[in-house]
Design a protein around this motif. Structure first.
Motif, PDB file in Angstrom:
ATOM      1  N   GLU A 551      29.485  34.008  34.655  1.00 35.08           N
ATOM      2  CA  GLU A 551      30.885  33.693  34.916  1.00 35.08           C
ATOM      3  C   GLU A 551      31.750  34.799  34.320  1.00 35.08           C
ATOM      4  OE1 GLU A 551      32.074  29.750  33.832  1.00 35.08           O
ATOM      5  OE2 GLU A 551      30.069  28.932  34.144  1.00 35.08           O
ATOM      6  N   THR A 552      32.874  35.056  34.943  1.00 32.32           N
ATOM      7  CA  THR A 552      33.771  36.119  34.484  1.00 32.32           C
ATOM      8  C   THR A 552      35.191  35.601  34.436  1.00 32.32           C
ATOM      9  OG1 THR A 552      32.343  37.778  35.533  1.00 32.32           O
ATOM     10  CG2 THR A 552      34.567  38.475  34.891  1.00 32.32           C
ATOM     11  N   GLN A 553      35.870  35.876  33.344  1.00 32.72           N
ATOM     12  CA  GLN A 553      37.284  35.558  33.208  1.00 32.72           C
ATOM     13  C   GLN A 553      38.108  36.814  33.469  1.00 32.72           C
ATOM     14  OE1 GLN A 553      37.799  34.004  29.235  1.00 32.72           O
ATOM     15  NE2 GLN A 553      37.269  31.922  29.825  1.00 32.72           N
ATOM     16  N   ASN A 554      39.081  36.703  34.375  1.00 36.30           N
ATOM     17  CA  ASN A 554      39.976  37.828  34.630  1.00 36.30           C
ATOM     18  C   ASN A 554      41.305  37.295  35.158  1.00 36.30           C
ATOM     19  OD1 ASN A 554      39.578  37.370  37.509  1.00 36.30           O
ATOM     20  ND2 ASN A 554      37.624  38.473  37.297  1.00 36.30           N
ATOM     21  N   LEU A 555      42.275  38.197  35.258  1.00 38.03           N
ATOM     22  CA  LEU A 555      43.607  37.816  35.726  1.00 38.03           C
ATOM     23  C   LEU A 555      43.581  37.355  37.178  1.00 38.03           C
ATOM     24  CD1 LEU A 555      45.710  40.655  34.066  1.00 38.03           C
ATOM     25  CD2 LEU A 555      45.663  38.233  33.421  1.00 38.03           C
ATOM     26  N   GLY A 556      42.651  37.885  37.955  1.00 39.48           N
ATOM     27  CA  GLY A 556      42.547  37.461  39.347  1.00 39.48           C
ATOM     28  C   GLY A 556      42.189  35.995  39.473  1.00 39.48           C
ATOM     29  N   LYS A 557      41.266  35.518  38.612  1.00 42.14           N
ATOM     30  CA  LYS A 557      40.894  34.104  38.632  1.00 42.14           C
ATOM     31  C   LYS A 557      42.079  33.238  38.215  1.00 42.14           C
ATOM     32  CE  LYS A 557      36.478  34.629  39.641  1.00 42.14           C
ATOM     33  NZ  LYS A 557      35.452  34.527  38.606  1.00 42.14           N
ATOM     34  N   LEU A 558      42.838  33.698  37.243  1.00 43.00           N
ATOM     35  CA  LEU A 558      44.008  32.947  36.806  1.00 43.00           C
ATOM     36  C   LEU A 558      45.080  32.923  37.883  1.00 43.00           C
ATOM     37  CD1 LEU A 558      45.539  31.416  34.612  1.00 43.00           C
ATOM     38  CD2 LEU A 558      46.246  33.613  33.660  1.00 43.00           C
ATOM     39  N   SER A 559      45.275  34.069  38.546  1.00 38.37           N
ATOM     40  CA  SER A 559      46.266  34.132  39.624  1.00 38.37           C
ATOM     41  C   SER A 559      45.889  33.210  40.776  1.00 38.37           C
ATOM     42  CB  SER A 559      46.392  35.574  40.122  1.00 38.37           C
ATOM     43  OG  SER A 559      47.249  35.647  41.232  1.00 38.37           O
ATOM     44  N   GLN A 560      44.603  33.202  41.125  1.00 38.19           N
ATOM     45  CA  GLN A 560      44.134  32.327  42.196  1.00 38.19           C
ATOM     46  C   GLN A 560      44.317  30.854  41.832  1.00 38.19           C
ATOM     47  OE1 GLN A 560      40.026  32.987  43.114  1.00 38.19           O
ATOM     48  NE2 GLN A 560      39.963  31.462  44.765  1.00 38.19           N
ATOM     49  N   ARG A 561      44.160  30.525  40.555  1.00 43.14           N
ATOM     50  CA  ARG A 561      44.269  29.146  40.119  1.00 43.14           C
ATOM     51  C   ARG A 561      45.714  28.652  40.183  1.00 43.14           C
ATOM     52  NH1 ARG A 561      40.743  26.240  36.814  1.00 43.14           N
ATOM     53  NH2 ARG A 561      41.646  24.455  35.730  1.00 43.14           N
ATOM     54  N   LEU A 562      46.669  29.519  39.801  1.00 43.02           N
ATOM     55  CA  LEU A 562      48.069  29.106  39.732  1.00 43.02           C
ATOM     56  C   LEU A 562      48.828  29.315  41.037  1.00 43.02           C
ATOM     57  CD1 LEU A 562      49.057  30.481  36.193  1.00 43.02           C
ATOM     58  CD2 LEU A 562      48.197  28.218  36.819  1.00 43.02           C
ATOM     59  N   ARG A 627      50.949  38.418  39.774  1.00 40.93           N
ATOM     60  CA  ARG A 627      51.320  38.761  41.146  1.00 40.93           C
ATOM     61  C   ARG A 627      50.693  40.088  41.555  1.00 40.93           C
ATOM     62  NH1 ARG A 627      56.363  39.221  40.446  1.00 40.93           N
ATOM     63  NH2 ARG A 627      56.721  36.960  40.308  1.00 40.93           N
ATOM     64  N   GLU A 628      50.717  41.053  40.638  1.00 33.84           N
ATOM     65  CA  GLU A 628      50.119  42.360  40.940  1.00 33.84           C
ATOM     66  C   GLU A 628      48.603  42.285  40.998  1.00 33.84           C
ATOM     67  OE1 GLU A 628      51.672  45.115  41.775  1.00 33.84           O
ATOM     68  OE2 GLU A 628      53.594  44.049  41.650  1.00 33.84           O
ATOM     69  N   SER A 629      48.004  41.480  40.104  1.00 33.18           N
ATOM     70  CA  SER A 629      46.545  41.378  40.102  1.00 33.18           C
ATOM     71  C   SER A 629      46.027  40.605  41.299  1.00 33.18           C
ATOM     72  CB  SER A 629      46.069  40.698  38.812  1.00 33.18           C
ATOM     73  OG  SER A 629      46.568  39.369  38.739  1.00 33.18           O
ATOM     74  N   GLY A 630      46.882  39.759  41.899  1.00 28.95           N
ATOM     75  CA  GLY A 630      46.459  38.964  43.048  1.00 28.95           C
ATOM     76  C   GLY A 630      46.526  39.706  44.364  1.00 28.95           C
ATOM     77  N   LYS A 631      47.198  40.867  44.357  1.00 31.16           N
ATOM     78  CA  LYS A 631      47.296  41.629  45.603  1.00 31.16           C
ATOM     79  C   LYS A 631      45.962  42.285  45.927  1.00 31.16           C
ATOM     80  CE  LYS A 631      52.211  42.762  45.132  1.00 31.16           C
ATOM     81  NZ  LYS A 631      53.197  43.868  45.013  1.00 31.16           N
ATOM     82  N   PRO A 632      45.588  42.329  47.209  1.00 30.04           N
ATOM     83  CA  PRO A 632      44.329  42.998  47.570  1.00 30.04           C
ATOM     84  C   PRO A 632      44.427  44.505  47.341  1.00 30.04           C
ATOM     85  CG  PRO A 632      45.552  42.364  49.537  1.00 30.04           C
ATOM     86  CD  PRO A 632      46.274  41.742  48.382  1.00 30.04           C
ATOM     87  N   LYS A 633      43.377  45.084  46.804  1.00 35.89           N
ATOM     88  CA  LYS A 633      43.372  46.516  46.517  1.00 35.89           C
ATOM     89  C   LYS A 633      43.097  47.315  47.784  1.00 35.89           C
ATOM     90  CE  LYS A 633      41.807  45.843  41.768  1.00 35.89           C
ATOM     91  NZ  LYS A 633      40.767  46.197  40.760  1.00 35.89           N
TER      92      LYS A 633
END
Length: 636
Positions: A551-562, A627-633
């Protein structure tokens, strides 16, 4: 020439003795007035205070001269001496009037003592000794490598003044149980009671919470801590019914098996000498009649399921710290239960047959602050000892049973160290602390091959023996090894244990060199509430920390959750996860005040407070980052 202050009021002969072989200047503020005459008029009375003086500090590396003031402490002397010797660490320094290391006092004992209070004068010499620091094994070292000499000596226990004991802040559950009478109510016995409904006799009067027959009938092996405290208080009151002073003495006493240093016996301090006054008495092992925690309650079954998931996915063992709170436990008179709300998994190196971790771990203080902001505290630890039996039925090997062991000697030592690091604050102990409420849980195979949870504590005797360096784990998990005494290095008192032989006769045996670990264990029941109401209400768990490759914790997982939250209430539910809050705390985007307010809003489900948090700078920064971490690269 050394400066001094002059004023009227002292004896002239004393001044002449102090000024012998010295020249002093009379100062008025910063202006020099003149030089003090060598011989004073017999009717002159002056009082002076030395402003600065020279001290000589001698060590094995040579002698240095330092300038100190009368108000300087030994901590200042140590700093100036370290600068003169070009030494960076002062923690292992000890100072004495003679060159013998036994006469030197460690710096922590002298840190706040001033030059004047020590009676030091201009030109005096003090001796510096560098103490050897006890060496602890690291995972890469072997026990047979040369080590620094370690002795099991220790200063006398630090006692707290009786008036200050009243101000010690205990756990809220202790304050609550102190106010209860703890009496066990009994109904009217139709066979023996011959009185009316408003009367009472020996057959129906309430029982004390430590009543032995009641405990045996209800299969309570260990009475609660507060019941034990009431029993000691009752015995103390009966022995000294007319003594007011004795009644005020705290009834609890912490066990200490270290050699007392210093000793009033008039001999050289340990390890050069020892007598019956400073040596610890013999130890007779027996089952501890009380326990500080009577029950462990996991707030929801998902806590255990998520924790075991790591073993199911990797086959490796896992350890986690239990965070929760203490509450009254009504199934035991004056009982206490530990309510577990979260399990945090620290960095560790796990294997199929065990694990290794470093203490203290790096983020420990930060995680404890997160727990405190949520109204929680560390209440114990939990680890797995699971092995699939290979039948394909989902059953595991039964390792721990009555014919093997329940808690190994190595695990007992680890539990004792953790309990020592988490003492229980108490107003009824002369040291201000007594025992520990820190519990140990093991997830292993039960007798039917299923996965079960067992809860334990080790006795206060084990913690004291561990701290004194008397015992150590053995290769056989069911027995604990008693160390051998080494002259002038380690004193080990006699250790005995009692058991009943095949004829039912109590026999006392010396623990040479081992004794069963059962004498050290305190059983603690565990279970789940009938109506679960966990503090963290999130249905979908956030990825658990330190599970590399799983399992990995990152800002993307948090952004997806909220991202799916449309109201403050939905935000509070999504954020109600201990692992998620620890991740937000580690990001550093919220200030301490903002994060504390966020935790309080989540635990109380306070929509208004969370709405105000959303207007703070820290939360807006968090939203921008998410918001920035949730954008597709974009692909390059």
């Amino acid at each position: 020439m050394i400066s001094c202050k002059i004023s009227v009021g002292s004896d002239i002969q004393q001044v002449e003795r102090d000024l012998e072989h010295r020249d002093f200047q009379i100062l008025n503020g910063s202006a020099e007035i003149g030089t003090l005459p060598r011989k004073l008029h017999p009717f002159t009375s002056i009082n002076f205070t030395l402003i600065s003086m020279l001290l000589r500090v001698r060590s094995k590396d040579g002698t240095v001269r330092i300038t100190v003031d009368g108000a300087d402490t030994f901590k200042d002397i140590a700093d100036k001496t370290a600068a003169a010797f070009n030494v960076t660490d002062t923690s292992n320094m000890a100072f004495g009037k003679g060159p013998s290391p036994q006469e030197a006092a460690p710096l922590p004992q002298l840190a706040h003592q001033t030059v004047n209070s020590a009676g030091l004068k201009h030109g005096d010499m003090i001796h510096l000794v560098f103490l050897e620091t006890p060496h602890l094994h690291t995972p890469g070292e072997h026990a047979d490598e040369p080590q620094a000499t370690v002795t099991n000596a220790g200063p006398a226990q630090e006692f707290v003044d009786i008036d200050e004991l009243k101000t010690i802040q205990q756990d809220p559950v202790d304050d609550l149980l102190e106010k209860q009478d703890g009496l066990i109510a009994r109904s009217r016995d139709s066979n023996f009671c011959r009185h009316g409904t408003n009367a009472m006799c020996d057959y129906c009067m309430p029982l004390e919470p430590y009543d032995q027959k009641y405990l045996e009938q209800n299969k309570i092996k260990h009475m609660s801590f507060h019941a034990h405290l009431r029993q000691l208080n009752a015995a103390q009151q009966s022995k000294a019914a007319s003594s007011t002073i004795t009644k005020q003495l705290p009834p609890l006493e912490e066990q200490n098996y270290k050699v007392r240093v210093p000793c009033s016996g008039g001999h050289a301090p340990w390890p050069e000498g020892i007598c019956t006054k400073c040596q610890p008495s013999a130890i007779t092992l027996q089952s501890q009649p009380f326990r500080l925690v009577d029950h462990i309650e996991f707030s929801s079954a998902s806590l255990i399921d998520n924790f075991i998931h790591y073993w199911r996915a990797t086959g490796c063992q896992r350890l986690g710290y239990l965070y929760g709170r203490y509450e009254p436990y009504t199934e035991v008179p004056l009982g206490i239960k530990a309510v577990v709300e979260a399990i945090y998994e620290p960095p560790q190196e796990d294997h199929m047959d065990g694990l290794a971790l470093s203490l203290p771990w790096q983020e420990e203080n930060s995680i404890n602050q997160v727990a405190a902001a949520c109204g929680l505290q560390p209440v114990g630890m939990i680890f797995t000892d699971l092995l699939d039996d290979g039948t394909g039925k989902g059953t595991v090997v039964t390792k721990r049973h009555v014919d093997s062991f329940f808690l190994s000697s190595l695990e007992c030592s680890f539990a004792a160290e953790m309990q020592r690091l988490h003492p229980n604050r108490s107003r009824y102990s002369p040291t201000g602390k007594f025992g520990s409420k820190f519990v140990t849980c093991i997830i292993s195979g039960d007798e039917q091959g299923g996965i079960g949870v067992s809860g334990y504590q080790v006795s206060n005797t084990m913690v004291a023996m561990q701290e004194a360096g008397i015992v150590e784990p053995s290769m056989k998990p069911s027995v604990m090894l008693v160390k051998e005494g080494i002259p002038h290095q380690r004193y080990v008192p006699e250790v005995f244990y009692k058991y009943k032989n095949k004829y039912g006769v109590a026999v006392q045996e010396p623990a040479k060199p081992t004794f069963p670990v059962e004498y050290l264990l305190v059983n603690v029941t565990n279970g789940f509430p009938q109506n679960p109401s966990p503090a963290f209400a999130s249905v979908v768990p956030f990825p658990i920390e330190n599970r590399a490759g799983l399992e990995t914790q990152n800002l993307g997982k948090l952004s997806q959750r909220l991202s799916s939250c449309n109201s403050s209430a939905e935000y509070l539910t999504a954020l109600s996860d201990f692992h998620l809050l620890c991740f937000i705390r580690s990001s550093g985007l919220l200030s301490t005040e903002e994060f504390t307010a966020l935790c309080r809003a989540i635990m109380q489900h306070d929509v208004d407070t969370f709405t105000s948090i959303q207007q703070s700078n820290g939360w807006k920064t968090l939203e921008t980052v998410l918001r920035e971490s949730g954008k597709p690269k974009k692909k390059l």
